[in-house]
Scaffold this motif. Structure first.
Motif, PDB file in Angstrom:
ATOM      1  N   ARG A  25       0.824  -1.218   0.000  1.00  0.00           N
ATOM      2  CA  ARG A  25       0.000   0.000   0.000  1.00  0.00           C
ATOM      3  C   ARG A  25       0.853   1.261   0.000  1.00  0.00           C
ATOM      4  O   ARG A  25       0.528   2.248  -0.684  1.00  0.00           O
ATOM      5  N   THR A  26       1.964   1.242   0.725  1.00  0.00           N
ATOM      6  CA  THR A  26       2.839   2.418   0.813  1.00  0.00           C
ATOM      7  C   THR A  26       3.875   2.465  -0.303  1.00  0.00           C
ATOM      8  O   THR A  26       4.687   3.388  -0.342  1.00  0.00           O
ATOM      9  N   GLY A  27       3.853   1.466  -1.193  1.00  0.00           N
ATOM     10  CA  GLY A  27       4.802   1.452  -2.298  1.00  0.00           C
ATOM     11  C   GLY A  27       6.239   1.221  -1.871  1.00  0.00           C
ATOM     12  O   GLY A  27       7.186   1.713  -2.508  1.00  0.00           O
ATOM     13  N   LYS A  28       6.456   0.450  -0.829  1.00  0.00           N
ATOM     14  CA  LYS A  28       7.799   0.206  -0.305  1.00  0.00           C
ATOM     15  C   LYS A  28       8.647  -0.542  -1.319  1.00  0.00           C
ATOM     16  O   LYS A  28       8.212  -1.525  -1.926  1.00  0.00           O
ATOM     17  N   ARG A  29       9.895  -0.032  -1.499  1.00  0.00           N
ATOM     18  CA  ARG A  29      10.832  -0.691  -2.402  1.00  0.00           C
ATOM     19  C   ARG A  29      11.812  -1.542  -1.602  1.00  0.00           C
ATOM     20  O   ARG A  29      12.054  -1.293  -0.411  1.00  0.00           O
ATOM     21  N   TRP A  30      12.420  -2.520  -2.285  1.00  0.00           N
ATOM     22  CA  TRP A  30      13.375  -3.398  -1.625  1.00  0.00           C
ATOM     23  C   TRP A  30      14.562  -2.618  -1.079  1.00  0.00           C
ATOM     24  O   TRP A  30      15.050  -2.896   0.026  1.00  0.00           O
ATOM     25  N   ASP A  31      15.050  -1.625  -1.840  1.00  0.00           N
ATOM     26  CA  ASP A  31      16.235  -0.892  -1.397  1.00  0.00           C
ATOM     27  C   ASP A  31      15.939   0.054  -0.236  1.00  0.00           C
ATOM     28  O   ASP A  31      16.864   0.662   0.320  1.00  0.00           O
ATOM     29  N   TYR A  40      19.793  -7.549  -1.224  1.00  0.00           N
ATOM     30  CA  TYR A  40      18.933  -7.366  -2.398  1.00  0.00           C
ATOM     31  C   TYR A  40      18.519  -5.892  -2.513  1.00  0.00           C
ATOM     32  O   TYR A  40      17.343  -5.544  -2.423  1.00  0.00           O
ATOM     33  N   PRO A  41      19.486  -4.989  -2.732  1.00  0.00           N
ATOM     34  CA  PRO A  41      19.182  -3.551  -2.799  1.00  0.00           C
ATOM     35  C   PRO A  41      18.675  -3.140  -4.179  1.00  0.00           C
ATOM     36  O   PRO A  41      19.310  -2.369  -4.898  1.00  0.00           O
ATOM     37  N   VAL A  42      17.505  -3.646  -4.537  1.00  0.00           N
ATOM     38  CA  VAL A  42      16.946  -3.440  -5.872  1.00  0.00           C
ATOM     39  C   VAL A  42      15.883  -2.348  -5.811  1.00  0.00           C
ATOM     40  O   VAL A  42      15.037  -2.329  -4.902  1.00  0.00           O
ATOM     41  N   ARG A  43      15.886  -1.469  -6.802  1.00  0.00           N
ATOM     42  CA  ARG A  43      14.938  -0.343  -6.802  1.00  0.00           C
ATOM     43  C   ARG A  43      13.644  -0.746  -7.507  1.00  0.00           C
ATOM     44  O   ARG A  43      13.298  -0.238  -8.578  1.00  0.00           O
TER      45      ARG A  43
END
Length: 465
Positions: A259-265, A273-276
Motif C-alpha cells: 500500500r505504501t509502495g515500499k521498495r526493496w532498497d 537485495y538492494p533493488v529499486r
C-alpha cells in the motif's frame, strides 16, 4: 519468443546437469548429453514449448533406466533356470545389445550373468517334462479417458509410474493443460470425459454449466510462497516474516508494504537485495489462473478486516488494495509453471517472491531441483486449493474414483507434492526429503463464493486498462 527460448535453454541445461549427477555411477556425461539431444529433437518445431523440458526429462530417464532393468530381469531369469526342479530350456538375453547401450551401466550385471550361466552348466540335468502351457489371452485394450487439467498436474499425469498404475486398472489418460479459470469459463468441455481444475470454486461453475452433480477431490495443496533465505531475512527484519521451523509471511504487514509502495532498497540494512523495485509477490494472470485467484482470496480476507468478503459494498472496499497486488507486476503468465520454473532457473534477481502451490515446491525438492538458498514461506492466513475432478460420464467417473481411492495412485500423488487423502503418504515423502512443511494446516481461511470471487477478479481486470 526470446524469453521462452532462454528459459527453455536454462531448464534443459539444469535438467542435463541433474541427470548427469543422478546417473554418474552408470553412464558417462557424453552418453547422457547425447540422450538429451536425441529426445530434444523429437520436439523440434512444436509451437507450445512450456512443458518441453519436463517431457525431455521423462523420455531420457525412461531410456536410461530401460537397459539396466532389462539386464536385471535377465539375471533373474537365469537364477530361475538354475533351479534343479525346473526345465532348463530358456532364452539367454542379447548381452551384446545390453553391452552396447552403455558399458559402465551393464558391467556389473554382465559379470553376474556370466557367473549364473556357469552355475547353470554345472547343475543342469535332464529337462523335466512339462505339460504344454496355453498361451495367455490377449489383454483387453485400456479405456481411454480424455480430460483437461490444471497445468500443475501435468507432471503427475505424464509420470511413467502413474501411467503404469492407471494401465493396471485398465485406464489410459490423455490430458491437455489449461489455466483452471480458463477451464471453467472459456474452454469447450464437450470433447472431454472430465475436467480437473485446481479449485472447488472452478469445479462448482463447471458442474452448474454442465448439469453434473458428481465430483472427486483426490488431493489438495495449500498456497505458499517460494523465496530465498536472504529475502526471508530481510522481510523478517521488516516485521513481515515470522521465522520458525515453518516460516510465515504476515499478509497484513505485507499489504501495508504494498500500500505504501515500499521498495526493496528502502528496507533497513539491505545489502543482500538492494533493488529499486517495489516489494511484490509474483503471481500468474488473475484473468485465467486459479493460483492468482487463490492469492486474491487470501488477500481479500485480510483487506476486509479478517472477514470473508460478502456483498457489493465489501467488494468495492477491498478492490483498490487488491488491484495494487497485480497491476504493478507487469506481464504475468497464465499458469504457475511459468513463474515457478523461472524461480528455479534464474534465482532471486527477477523473482524474489513467487506465489505457488505447496505441491510444486515439494515435487521440485523430490526431483533435486531446489537449491540450498531456496526456502518456502506460508502466507498467514493461507487458503487451500482443493483439486477437484468433475466427470462427464462413466469413464471420467471411473478415473475420479481411482485417483481418490487407489493406494498406489495416492502414493504417487504424494510424491508429486500433493496432500493425498491418505495423509501418511504425504508425511512420509516430506519427512524423507526434509521438506519443511506443516503437518497440520491451522491458519487456513475459506475463500469467497464463486460469484464474489468472479466479481473481485473482474474488478482487478478492469484496473489493468
Amino acid at each position: 519468443m526470446v524469453i521462452v527460448t532462454v528459459r527453455e535453454e536454462q531448464a534443459i541445461r539444469q535438467m542435463t546437469e541433474r541427470l548427469v549427477e543422478n546417473y554418474t555411477e552408470t553412464y558417462s556425461p557424453e552418453h547422457i548429453e547425447s540422450a538429451v539431444g536425441a529426445a530434444r529433437r523429437k520436439f523440434e518445431g512444436r509451437p507450445v514449448r512450456q512443458f518441453v523440458p519436463i517431457l525431455i526429462e521423462r523420455l531420457v530417464r525412461r531410456e536410461l533406466e530401460k537397459v539396466v532393468e532389462e539386464a536385471e530381469a535377465a539375471a533373474v531369469a537365469l537364477e530361475k533356470a538354475a533351479q534343479p526342479t525346473e526345465a532348463k530350456t530358456f532364452a539367454l538375453p542379447d548381452l551384446r545389445r545390453l553391452w552396447s547401450a552403455n558399458k559402465r551401466a551393464t558391467l556389473g550385471v554382465a559379470a553376474a550373468v556370466v557367473v549364473l550361466v556357469l552355475a547353470v552348466v554345472l547343475v543342469v540335468r535332464e529337462p523335466v517334462s512339462q505339460p504344454p502351457v496355453a498361451a495367455p489371452a490377449p489383454a483387453a485394450a485400456p479405456t481411454v479417458v480424455r480430460g483437461v487439467v490444471g497445468s500443475e498436474k501435468m507432471a503427475f499425469f505424464q509420470d511413467p509410474k502413474v501411467i503404469d498404475a492407471l494401465a493396471r486398472n485398465g485406464v489410459r489418460v490423455e490430458v491437455e493443460p489449461a489455466g483452471s479459470r480458463q477451464i471453467a469459463t472459456s474452454i469447450d468441455l464437450s470433447k472431454y470425459d472430465f475436467a480437473f481444475p485446481s479449485s472447488e470454486q472452478a469445479a462448482e461453475r463447471i458442474q452448474r454449466q454442465n448439469n453434473v452433480s458428481a465430483k472427486y477431490t483426490p488431493f489438495s495443496s495449500p498456497m505458499a510462497i517460494a523465496t530465498f533465505t536472504p529475502i526471508a531475512d530481510l522481510l523478517a527484519k521488516a516485521g513481515a516474516v515470522r521465522p520458525g521451523p515453518v516460516s510465515t509471511l504476515d499478509l497484513r504487514r505485507y499489504l501495508d508494504l504494498v500500500r505504501t509502495g515500499k521498495r526493496w532498497d528502502e528496507l533497513p540494512d539491505n545489502t543482500a537485495y538492494p533493488v529499486r523495485k517495489n516489494i511484490l509477490i509474483s503471481t500468474t494472470d488473475p484473468r485465467s489462473s486459479n493460483s492468482a485467484a487463490m492469492y486474491l482470496a487470501a488477500a481479500s480476507y485480510v483487506a476486509n478486516g479478517n472477514t470473508i468478503v460478502q456483498g457489493q459494498a465489501a467488494e468495492q472496499t477491498v478492490l483498490p488494495a487488491l488491484a495494487r497486488l497485480f497491476v504493478g507486476q507487469g506481464y504475468t503468465e497464465n499458469t504457475t509453471e511459468g513463474p515457478f520454473n523461472n524461480y528455479l532457473a534464474t534465482g532471486m534477481g527477477p523473482t524474489p517472491l513467487v506465489w505457488i502451490y505447496e505441491a510444486q515446491y515439494v515435487e521440485a525438492t523430490v526431483r533435486g531441483q531446489v537449491k540450498p538458498e531456496m526456502t518456502l514461506l506460508y502466507p498467514s492466513p493461507t487458503v487451500l486449493s482443493r483439486h477437484t475432478l468433475v466427470p462427464f460420464g462413466a469413464t471420467g467417473d471411473r478415473l475420479g474414483r481411482l485417483l481418490s481411492t487407489d493406494p498406489e495412485l495416492q502414493r504417487l500423488a504424494a510424491e508429486h507434492g500433493f496432500r493425498a487423502n491418505d495423509a501418511a503418504q504425504f508425511a512420509k515423502v516430506t519427512a524423507e526429503r526434509n521438506v519443511p512443511v506443516p503437518t497440520d494446516l491451522i491458519d487456513v481461511v475459506a475463500t469467497p463464493t464463486y460469484d464474489t470471487l468472479e466479481h473481485l477478479l473482474d474488478g482487478v481486470t478492469q484496473s489493468y486498462n
